[in-house]
Design an enzyme around this catalytic site. Structure first.
Site, PDB file in Angstrom:
ATOM      1  CG  ASP A  52       5.735   9.731  -2.608  1.00  0.00           C
ATOM      2  OD1 ASP A  52       6.416  10.772  -2.541  1.00  0.00           O
ATOM      3  OD2 ASP A  52       4.848   9.447  -1.773  1.00  0.00           O
ATOM      4  CB  SER A  53       8.378  13.734  -6.128  1.00  0.00           C
ATOM      5  OG  SER A  53       9.660  13.131  -6.172  1.00  0.00           O
ATOM      6  CG  ASP A  91       9.399   8.665  -0.788  1.00  0.00           C
ATOM      7  OD1 ASP A  91       9.862   8.743   0.362  1.00  0.00           O
ATOM      8  OD2 ASP A  91       9.090   9.669  -1.469  1.00  0.00           O
ATOM      9  CE  LYS A 120      11.633  10.817   1.441  1.00  0.00           C
ATOM     10  NZ  LYS A 120      10.201  11.176   1.424  1.00  0.00           N
ATOM     11  CD  GLU A 122       4.812  11.806   2.738  1.00  0.00           C
ATOM     12  OE1 GLU A 122       3.663  12.146   3.097  1.00  0.00           O
ATOM     13  OE2 GLU A 122       5.253  12.017   1.591  1.00  0.00           O
ATOM     14  CD  GLU A 189       8.300  18.062   1.353  1.00  0.00           C
ATOM     15  OE1 GLU A 189       8.421  16.824   1.507  1.00  0.00           O
ATOM     16  OE2 GLU A 189       7.763  18.568   0.352  1.00  0.00           O
TER      17      GLU A 189
END
Ligand code: KIV
Length: 271
Positions: A52-53, A91, A120, A122, A189
């Site tokens: 999502d960067s 993501d 993925k 978070e 991270e």
């Protein structure tokens, strides 16, 4: 010319587990479109992450929070069209996995509409129910611990996580419970190298690091960082692989070789 034989099989989640057991480093890099996906695939990148960067590097946003499910589906479908070898990890964006039901719908879209092979997300132990729901329905999950950019406002900035003893112990515990909940991989991270090593030894799933030292099972970076085109100051954990390379393809190949040979990250990239 392709650096991996045409007959080489598609990387799978199971293969990542085998790579951990054989101490072969896993190379991961982000991509958001088909052209770069082909370059990465050809260079032998094991895992291509549609992060999502993309909110920052594709859309010019300040952070990842506004990125939508439709954005993720669109970019990962573009990337999927360029891959024959690399595993496609995608993501789950902010707020897309706040309950197991919502997570199932959204992760299901990533698998069905864009060809994701693993999602993925978070979060720590509060994500165990979500991880369990996804994995028991056939959706592999990579849990993301340490710095979680979707929590930037709660954290008050992007900073190294797990420096204090209590926070380090909590992170280790969260890694263990996420594995127990069914997570197939873990991403760390911006975590002190010593803690990342401890977590990597404590879990049997592969651990991919970004700013997490050399002793994790694999490395991931943002493509624009390794190509030296990220505006402003480059993150400490990244390296510009265009320096000394005469093409983008060579820069990506040099990154692959450096990770496989345990020559990246070096001391200057580690917390
Ligand atoms: O969104 C992303 O690109 C990521 C990497 C920085 C690991 O999560």
């Amino acid at each position: 010319m392709s650096s991996h034989p045409q007959t080489q099989q598609r990387i799978t989640v199971r293969k990542l587990l085998q790579m951990k057991s054989e101490a072969e480093k896993i190379v991961c890099l982000t991509a958001y479109d088909v052209s770069f996906a082909k370059v990465l695939d050809d260079a032998g990148v094991d895992v291509v992450l549609v992060g999502d960067s993309l909110g920052m590097v594709m859309q010019g946003l300040d952070n990842t929070l506004p990125v939508t499910m439709d954005d993720m589906v669109y970019h990962s479908r573009c990337v999927a069209n360029g891959l024959t070898h690399s595993l496609l990890m995608v993501d789950m964006p902010f707020m897309s996995h706040i309950t197991p039901e919502i997570a199932l719908q959204n992760a299901g879209r990533l698998m069905k509409e864009s060809g994701a092979q693993i999602v993925k997300l978070e979060g720590g132990s509060e994500q165990c129910d979500v991880v369990n729901a996804l994995t028991s329905n056939g959706i592999p999950v990579c849990a993301h611990l340490g710095l979680q950019p979707q929590r930037v406002h709660k954290l008050g900035g992007y900073r190294v996580q797990g420096r204090e003893t209590e926070a380090a112990e909590r992170m280790l515990e969260e890694a263990i419970v996420l594995e127990q909940a069914g997570a197939d991989a873990l991403l760390l991270e911006c975590v002190p190298a010593e803690l990342a090593t401890k977590i990597t030894e404590a879990v049997s799933i592969p651990v991919i690091g970004i700013g997490a030292g050399i002793d994790v099972d694999g490395q991931v970076l943002v493509l624009q960082d390794i190509l030296g085109i990220t505006p402003g100051r480059a993150p400490k954990f990244s390296k510009n692989f265009m320096q000394g390379a005469d093409s983008i393809q060579n820069a990506v190949s040099n990154y692959v070789e450096a990770v496989k040979a345990k020559e990246f990250p070096q001391q200057e990239h580690i917390f």
